[in-house]
Scaffold this motif. Structure first.
Motif, PDB file in Angstrom:
ATOM      1  N   UNK A 137       7.532   4.367   3.581  1.00 16.49           N
ATOM      2  CA  UNK A 137       8.164   5.666   3.814  1.00 16.49           C
ATOM      3  C   UNK A 137       9.545   5.708   3.166  1.00 16.49           C
ATOM      4  N   UNK A 138      10.014   6.908   2.919  1.00 11.67           N
ATOM      5  CA  UNK A 138      11.379   7.081   2.436  1.00 11.67           C
ATOM      6  C   UNK A 138      12.350   6.797   3.576  1.00 11.67           C
ATOM      7  N   UNK A 139      13.469   6.183   3.256  1.00 13.89           N
ATOM      8  CA  UNK A 139      14.501   6.002   4.275  1.00 13.89           C
ATOM      9  C   UNK A 139      15.127   7.355   4.594  1.00 13.89           C
ATOM     10  N   UNK A 140      15.508   7.518   5.849  1.00 11.48           N
ATOM     11  CA  UNK A 140      16.156   8.750   6.312  1.00 11.48           C
ATOM     12  C   UNK A 140      15.283   9.980   6.050  1.00 11.48           C
ATOM     13  N   UNK A 141      13.993   9.824   6.187  1.00 12.79           N
ATOM     14  CA  UNK A 141      13.074  10.941   5.948  1.00 12.79           C
ATOM     15  C   UNK A 141      13.195  11.963   7.074  1.00 12.79           C
ATOM     16  N   UNK A 142      13.157  13.228   6.721  1.00 10.75           N
ATOM     17  CA  UNK A 142      13.278  14.298   7.717  1.00 10.75           C
ATOM     18  C   UNK A 142      11.924  14.708   8.298  1.00 10.75           C
ATOM     19  N   UNK A 143      10.862  14.010   7.917  1.00 12.11           N
ATOM     20  CA  UNK A 143       9.508  14.265   8.427  1.00 12.11           C
ATOM     21  C   UNK A 143       9.050  15.708   8.233  1.00 12.11           C
ATOM     22  N   UNK A 149       5.880  11.397   0.379  1.00 10.14           N
ATOM     23  CA  UNK A 149       5.286  10.265  -0.331  1.00 10.14           C
ATOM     24  C   UNK A 149       3.858  10.569  -0.757  1.00 10.14           C
ATOM     25  N   UNK A 150       3.019  10.981   0.186  1.00 13.41           N
ATOM     26  CA  UNK A 150       1.607  11.238  -0.139  1.00 13.41           C
ATOM     27  C   UNK A 150       1.368  12.632  -0.701  1.00 13.41           C
ATOM     28  N   UNK A 151       2.304  13.548  -0.466  1.00 13.93           N
ATOM     29  CA  UNK A 151       2.195  14.957  -0.880  1.00 13.93           C
ATOM     30  C   UNK A 151       1.083  15.691  -0.123  1.00 13.93           C
ATOM     31  N   UNK A 152       0.658  15.140   0.995  1.00 10.30           N
ATOM     32  CA  UNK A 152      -0.402  15.740   1.806  1.00 10.30           C
ATOM     33  C   UNK A 152       0.208  16.441   3.011  1.00 10.30           C
ATOM     34  N   UNK A 153      -0.264  17.646   3.291  1.00 10.62           N
ATOM     35  CA  UNK A 153       0.210  18.383   4.466  1.00 10.62           C
ATOM     36  C   UNK A 153      -0.426  17.808   5.724  1.00 10.62           C
ATOM     37  N   UNK A 154       0.393  17.535   6.726  1.00 10.27           N
ATOM     38  CA  UNK A 154      -0.129  17.013   7.992  1.00 10.27           C
ATOM     39  C   UNK A 154      -0.825  18.135   8.747  1.00 10.27           C
ATOM     40  N   UNK A 155      -2.017  17.919   9.264  1.00 11.17           N
ATOM     41  CA  UNK A 155      -2.718  18.971   9.995  1.00 11.17           C
ATOM     42  C   UNK A 155      -2.065  19.315  11.319  1.00 11.17           C
ATOM     43  N   UNK A 156      -1.348  18.339  11.900  1.00  6.15           N
ATOM     44  CA  UNK A 156      -0.620  18.539  13.151  1.00  6.15           C
ATOM     45  C   UNK A 156       0.283  17.336  13.330  1.00  6.15           C
ATOM     46  N   UNK A 157       1.266  17.409  14.229  1.00  2.00           N
ATOM     47  CA  UNK A 157       2.084  16.227  14.490  1.00  2.00           C
ATOM     48  C   UNK A 157       1.214  15.074  14.992  1.00  2.00           C
TER      49      UNK A 157
END
Length: 219
Positions: A137-143, A149-157
């Motif tokens: 993961x990227x450091x200090x990522x804002x989620x 990184x993957x460029x994939x949209x998360x379907x849900x948290x």
């Protein structure tokens, strides 16, 4: 007074966040010479009662392991608990306090409710999950909703996905307080401790939007 579990690199980051926001805190670690003590000059105390005698807030270090965390949470009523130690802090606190052991038989059942692509590892009573399974993961990522990184949209948290996979799980949400730093609400941690007291079997998870760990325990 907030609680930071672990005095290593991530514990220091949590403590510095609390310092910047003028919040009192205690760092819990088994090593009295941990990095947090050396770098931050924390005041060492011997127990909870010593904290309660302090009339003003402060920045403290308490030597101890996970076995004292439940009492610390119940007596201090922290707003946040920062689980920075390299263990599943919530599950390990329950295991030690109530003499529980891994409930291995149910792990495959839980895993069956999760997409294969999010499972990092499974076994010995626990499942580690991540939307970024195969990369750093990227450091200090804002989620963000789309993983940078993957460029994939998360379907849900991830915490919602874990709850879907095992509806009876107690899911502690790691709230992002700033990029790269999460914490569990103290009241949620306290409710978990009380809830588990009467349970012979329990599934507990800690998860943020992107990652999580699920642990099954039994008496």
């Amino acid at each position: 007074m907030d609680i930071v579990v672990g005095g290593g690199r991530y514990g220091i980051e949590a403590a510095k966040y609390l310092e910047r926001n003028s919040r009192s805190f205690i760092v819990l670690d088994t090593n009295p010479e941990c990095a947090a003590v050396r770098e931050l000059g924390l005041k060492s105390i011997k127990g909870i009662e010593e904290i309660k005698r302090e009339r003003e807030g402060g920045e403290y270090f308490l030597r101890g392991g996970i076995e004292i965390l439940p009492d610390l949470v119940l007596k201090l009523n922290p707003e946040y608990v920062f689980p920075t130690a390299p263990i599943h802090v919530a599950a390990e606190a329950l295991r030690v306090k109530y003499g529980m052991e891994p409930w291995n038989e149910v792990v495959d059942c839980i895993a069956a409710g999760l997409p294969f692509r999010v499972i990092v590892s499974a076994g010995r009573g626990s499942i580690v999950v991540s939307y970024n399974r195969d990369h750093d993961c990227l450091e200090k990522c804002s989620a963000p909703d789309v993983c940078p990184v993957t460029k994939i949209r998360k379907p849900c948290p991830m915490h919602d996905l874990v709850k879907f996979a095992w509806p009876n799980a107690v899911v502690l949400i790691s709230q992002q307080l700033e990029p790269g730093l999460g914490a569990i609400a103290g009241k949620d941690f306290a409710e978990l401790i009380k809830h588990a007291e009467k349970k012979e079997k329990i599934v507990v998870a800690t998860a943020c939007k992107c990652h999580g760990v699920i642990t099954a325990l039994k008496s």
